[in-house]
Design an enzyme around this catalytic site. Structure first.
Site, PDB file in Angstrom:
ATOM      1  N   HIS A 159       4.694   7.105  -2.621  1.00  0.00           N
ATOM      2  CA  HIS A 159       5.373   6.699  -3.853  1.00  0.00           C
ATOM      3  C   HIS A 159       6.726   6.045  -3.602  1.00  0.00           C
ATOM      4  O   HIS A 159       7.644   6.171  -4.408  1.00  0.00           O
ATOM      5  CB  HIS A 159       5.530   7.902  -4.802  1.00  0.00           C
ATOM      6  CG  HIS A 159       4.261   8.672  -4.964  1.00  0.00           C
ATOM      7  ND1 HIS A 159       3.098   8.103  -5.457  1.00  0.00           N
ATOM      8  CD2 HIS A 159       3.941   9.951  -4.645  1.00  0.00           C
ATOM      9  CE1 HIS A 159       2.131   9.015  -5.448  1.00  0.00           C
ATOM     10  NE2 HIS A 159       2.610  10.133  -4.951  1.00  0.00           N
ATOM     11  N   ARG A 160       6.858   5.392  -2.460  1.00  0.00           N
ATOM     12  CA  ARG A 160       8.101   4.706  -2.076  1.00  0.00           C
ATOM     13  C   ARG A 160       9.295   5.654  -1.922  1.00  0.00           C
ATOM     14  O   ARG A 160      10.443   5.229  -1.935  1.00  0.00           O
ATOM     15  CB  ARG A 160       8.468   3.601  -3.084  1.00  0.00           C
ATOM     16  CG  ARG A 160       7.394   2.529  -3.258  1.00  0.00           C
ATOM     17  CD  ARG A 160       7.222   1.716  -1.967  1.00  0.00           C
ATOM     18  NE  ARG A 160       6.358   0.549  -2.151  1.00  0.00           N
ATOM     19  CZ  ARG A 160       5.024   0.571  -2.006  1.00  0.00           C
ATOM     20  NH1 ARG A 160       4.396   1.692  -1.667  1.00  0.00           N
ATOM     21  NH2 ARG A 160       4.331  -0.538  -2.161  1.00  0.00           N
ATOM     22  N   LEU A 161       8.999   6.947  -1.757  1.00  0.00           N
ATOM     23  CA  LEU A 161      10.105   7.902  -1.571  1.00  0.00           C
ATOM     24  C   LEU A 161      10.340   8.054  -0.065  1.00  0.00           C
ATOM     25  O   LEU A 161      10.129   9.114   0.529  1.00  0.00           O
ATOM     26  CB  LEU A 161       9.759   9.253  -2.207  1.00  0.00           C
ATOM     27  CG  LEU A 161       9.394   9.203  -3.693  1.00  0.00           C
ATOM     28  CD1 LEU A 161       9.081  10.593  -4.228  1.00  0.00           C
ATOM     29  CD2 LEU A 161      10.549   8.601  -4.504  1.00  0.00           C
ATOM     30  N   HIS A 162      10.731   6.949   0.530  1.00  0.00           N
ATOM     31  CA  HIS A 162      10.827   6.912   1.983  1.00  0.00           C
ATOM     32  C   HIS A 162      12.034   7.701   2.484  1.00  0.00           C
ATOM     33  O   HIS A 162      12.995   7.925   1.755  1.00  0.00           O
ATOM     34  CB  HIS A 162      10.957   5.462   2.448  1.00  0.00           C
ATOM     35  CG  HIS A 162       9.944   4.551   1.833  1.00  0.00           C
ATOM     36  ND1 HIS A 162       8.599   4.852   1.831  1.00  0.00           N
ATOM     37  CD2 HIS A 162      10.081   3.371   1.182  1.00  0.00           C
ATOM     38  CE1 HIS A 162       7.939   3.876   1.207  1.00  0.00           C
ATOM     39  NE2 HIS A 162       8.814   2.972   0.796  1.00  0.00           N
ATOM     40  N   LYS A 207       0.837  -1.203   0.000  1.00  0.00           N
ATOM     41  CA  LYS A 207       0.000   0.000   0.000  1.00  0.00           C
ATOM     42  C   LYS A 207       0.872   1.253   0.000  1.00  0.00           C
ATOM     43  O   LYS A 207       2.063   1.190   0.270  1.00  0.00           O
ATOM     44  CB  LYS A 207      -0.893  -0.015   1.232  1.00  0.00           C
ATOM     45  CG  LYS A 207      -0.121  -0.154   2.519  1.00  0.00           C
ATOM     46  CD  LYS A 207      -1.049  -0.163   3.714  1.00  0.00           C
ATOM     47  CE  LYS A 207      -0.257  -0.367   4.989  1.00  0.00           C
ATOM     48  NZ  LYS A 207      -0.352  -1.686   5.537  1.00  0.00           N
TER      49      LYS A 207
END
Ligand SMILES: Cc1cc2nc3c(=O)[nH]c(=O)nc-3n(C[C@H](O)[C@H](O)[C@H](O)COP(=O)(O)O)c2cc1C
Length: 214
Positions: free
Chosen positions: A191-194, A10
């Site tokens: 957006h997985r830009l952790h 998610k």
């Protein structure tokens, strides 16, 4: 493999969890995140995965409970002769991982591991419920036992032995302190830009902050 699980696939877009200012001191930062986890009712925020490495160079892991943290490190209690105990006595390094699910946060800690002073272990042991003391006394943690009945019998025997008197802390049971030299805070973001913020202990004993690619 028939199919890949994607139950956790998610987006991490919870409001209010965007990039925040990290404190200069990683322990202050840890305490801040720990309090957030408590506030957000994360189940067992004090449960942490402890990794150790034994003589053969093979890693092993298990969950233990964080019982204290301050500028000196992270404290947990266990049996010194358990598998983890033996591996820590041999190798002297450990790694901890916290995962606070609802907050999309992970903290990874690496450091030297040393026994805490005996008086501190005594103090903590005496504060525990009697049932926990009995179990710690009777359990030869990580060794093979022939049946559950045998263990229960040994607990009853211990109970009889110490009827009416305080149960002493077994010499092989006590605390360890993981003294960190590396702490990473991971914050899941859209957006997985952790975010991955690392604190690394420098040669001059000060914490240096780094950002890693996610
Ligand atoms: C939620 C949870 C908390 C635990 N807390 C501890 C703990 O604080 N100390 C401990 O020795 N074992 C604790 N255990 C048990 C360990 O995970 C492990 O089974 C045990 O310490 C033996 O590990 P070892 O054979 O690798 O030494 C806990 C397990 C769970 C699931």
């Amino acid at each position: 493999m028939k199919k890949f699980f994607n139950r956790s696939g998610k987006e991490y877009s919870s409001p209010g969890r965007n990039y925040e200012r990290f404190t200069a001191d990683p322990i202050d930062q840890f305490e801040k995140w720990f309090e957030d986890a408590v506030k957000h009712n994360v189940e067992m925020p004090d449960a942490m995965h402890l990794s150790t490495v034994g003589k053969e160079g093979r890693p092993s892991g298990r969950i233990v409970l964080l019982k204290g943290v301050d500028e000196n490190g992270f404290v947990f209690f266990t049996n010194y002769e358990s598998r983890k105990g033996r591996e820590l006595e041999y190798n002297g390094y450990g790694a901890l991982t916290f995962y606070w699910s609802g907050l999309h946060r992970q903290v990874r800690v690496e450091g030297d591991v040393k026994r805490i002073p005996e008086v501190e272990s005594d103090r903590y042991f005496s504060s525990r419920p009697r049932e926990s003391q009995l179990s710690a006394y009777a359990s030869e943690q990580s060794r093979v036992i022939e049946s559950r009945e045998k263990f229960e019998e040994e607990v009853r025997f211990t109970e009889e032995k110490f009827k009416g008197v305080a149960i002493p802390r077994p010499a092989e049971w006590g605390g360890y302190r993981l003294i960190p030299f590396w702490i990473e805070f991971w914050q899941g973001r859209s957006h997985r830009l952790h975010d991955r913020i690392v604190y690394k202990l420098d040669e001059d004993n000060s914490w240096k902050m780094l950002r890693l690619y996610p």
